[in-house]
Design a protein around this motif. Structure first.
Motif, mmCIF file in Angstrom:
data_model
loop_
_atom_site.group_PDB
_atom_site.id
_atom_site.type_symbol
_atom_site.label_atom_id
_atom_site.label_comp_id
_atom_site.label_asym_id
_atom_site.label_seq_id
_atom_site.Cartn_x
_atom_site.Cartn_y
_atom_site.Cartn_z
ATOM 1 N N PRO A 65 -7.054 -5.253 7.482
ATOM 2 C CA PRO A 65 -7.147 -5.597 8.901
ATOM 3 C C PRO A 65 -8.544 -6.098 9.280
ATOM 4 O O PRO A 65 -9.538 -5.446 8.990
ATOM 5 N N GLY A 66 -8.602 -7.268 9.876
ATOM 6 C CA GLY A 66 -9.874 -7.854 10.276
ATOM 7 C C GLY A 66 -10.618 -8.527 9.143
ATOM 8 O O GLY A 66 -11.713 -9.044 9.339
ATOM 9 N N GLU A 67 -10.055 -8.526 7.958
ATOM 10 C CA GLU A 67 -10.673 -9.151 6.790
ATOM 11 C C GLU A 67 -9.696 -10.146 6.183
ATOM 12 O O GLU A 67 -8.643 -10.413 6.744
ATOM 13 N N GLN A 68 -10.022 -10.685 5.020
ATOM 14 C CA GLN A 68 -9.158 -11.667 4.370
ATOM 15 C C GLN A 68 -7.846 -11.033 3.904
ATOM 16 O O GLN A 68 -7.795 -9.840 3.610
ATOM 17 N N ALA A 69 -6.809 -11.839 3.884
ATOM 18 C CA ALA A 69 -5.487 -11.352 3.473
ATOM 19 C C ALA A 69 -5.335 -11.465 1.960
ATOM 20 O O ALA A 69 -5.530 -12.529 1.388
ATOM 21 N N ALA A 70 -4.979 -10.343 1.330
ATOM 22 C CA ALA A 70 -4.716 -10.298 -0.107
ATOM 23 C C ALA A 70 -3.570 -9.317 -0.322
ATOM 24 O O ALA A 70 -3.791 -8.190 -0.772
ATOM 25 N N PRO A 71 -2.347 -9.742 0.015
ATOM 26 C CA PRO A 71 -1.210 -8.822 -0.072
ATOM 27 C C PRO A 71 -1.032 -8.244 -1.469
ATOM 28 O O PRO A 71 -1.009 -8.961 -2.455
ATOM 29 N N GLY A 72 -0.931 -6.922 -1.537
ATOM 30 C CA GLY A 72 -0.669 -6.237 -2.798
ATOM 31 C C GLY A 72 -1.874 -5.972 -3.669
ATOM 32 O O GLY A 72 -1.777 -5.237 -4.643
ATOM 33 N N LEU A 73 -3.020 -6.545 -3.369
ATOM 34 C CA LEU A 73 -4.183 -6.386 -4.244
ATOM 35 C C LEU A 73 -4.693 -4.945 -4.251
ATOM 36 O O LEU A 73 -5.061 -4.420 -5.293
ATOM 37 N N GLY A 74 -4.689 -4.277 -3.111
ATOM 38 C CA GLY A 74 -5.185 -2.907 -3.035
ATOM 39 C C GLY A 74 -4.346 -1.922 -3.826
ATOM 40 O O GLY A 74 -4.841 -0.883 -4.255
ATOM 41 N N GLU A 75 -3.060 -2.233 -4.023
ATOM 42 C CA GLU A 75 -2.160 -1.332 -4.734
ATOM 43 C C GLU A 75 -1.901 -1.771 -6.174
ATOM 44 O O GLU A 75 -1.268 -1.045 -6.936
ATOM 45 N N ALA A 76 -2.351 -2.958 -6.551
ATOM 46 C CA ALA A 76 -2.071 -3.510 -7.881
ATOM 47 C C ALA A 76 -2.915 -2.829 -8.954
ATOM 48 O O ALA A 76 -3.994 -2.306 -8.683
ATOM 49 N N ALA A 77 -2.402 -2.832 -10.170
ATOM 50 C CA ALA A 77 -3.150 -2.320 -11.320
ATOM 51 C C ALA A 77 -3.850 -3.455 -12.061
ATOM 52 O O ALA A 77 -4.905 -3.270 -12.649
ATOM 53 N N ARG A 78 -3.235 -4.671 -12.022
ATOM 54 C CA ARG A 78 -3.794 -5.842 -12.698
ATOM 55 C C ARG A 78 -3.615 -7.063 -11.812
ATOM 56 O O ARG A 78 -2.732 -7.109 -10.966
ATOM 57 N N ALA A 79 -4.450 -8.047 -12.050
ATOM 58 C CA ALA A 79 -4.370 -9.315 -11.330
ATOM 59 C C ALA A 79 -4.880 -10.418 -12.248
ATOM 60 O O ALA A 79 -5.591 -10.157 -13.218
ATOM 61 N N SER A 80 -4.507 -11.644 -11.939
ATOM 62 C CA SER A 80 -4.998 -12.807 -12.672
ATOM 63 C C SER A 80 -6.056 -13.486 -11.809
ATOM 64 O O SER A 80 -5.846 -13.707 -10.615
#
Length: 186
Positions: A65-80
């Protein structure tokens, strides 16, 4: 901060294992140092351009909230993660281990103020930003290179990687361009 541990096969594991392991390429090291924007994809979804802070061979990203949107990043274990070079072109693609920093921890108390100080166009002081991130449950995450080898040139894909624009209420179609003055024909 945790220390990397050596395994039986000689490879190291832990937060900074990539420095001595197979991912320790000079291209990735340099790209991580200079990163300001990273294209991050979670669970094979569309990559989003996210503002980030390079810190100790990792990237720190804030979203919520109030910052950039990154859906799912906070709950993810890995990302590309995809990073660009000095000329703006894609130079490295790597898998990241995502770890969320929690308010009240030593790591939060060290990293969040640094991130708040680098945040552009922020209203209020860095301390107010950090307090708001904790209060509003914003996700402050660390993206650490995984043990797998990063993809660099010449193994990068030939395709442009461009995607169709996402639907947004901000897009308004206009009938004709507005002209302030009458155009005379000769």
């Amino acid at each position: 901060m945790a220390v990397a541990v050596a395994r039986r096969d000689g490879r190291r594991v832990g937060p900074r294992a990539w420095e001595d392991g197979p991912v320790g390429s000079a291209v990735l090291d340099e790209a991580l140092k200079k990163a300001a924007i990273a294209w991050v994809s979670v669970d094979g979804g569309a990559a989003r351009g996210l503002w980030c802070l390079p810190l100790d061979g990792t990237l720190i990203v804030v979203s919520g909230p109030g910052e950039q949107a990154a859906p799912g990043l906070g709950e993810a274990a890995r990302a590309s993660v995809r990073l660009r070079g000095d000329t703006g072109g894609l130079i490295v693609v790597w898998d990241a281990v995502v770890s969320r920093l929690r308010p009240g921890t030593e790591e939060w108390d060290t990293v969040a103020p640094q991130l708040a100080n680098k945040r552009l166009n922020a209203s209020g002081t860095a301390e107010e930003q950090v307090a708001r991130w904790a209060r509003d449950d914003c996700a402050v995450v660390r993206l650490t290179p995984a043990e797998e080898v990063a993809t660099t040139s010449p193994d990068l894909p030939d395709a442009s990687g461009a995607a169709t624009p996402r639907e947004t209420p901000a897009r308004v179609e206009v009938r004709r361009p507005f002209r302030l003055h009458r155009v005379r024909r000769r």
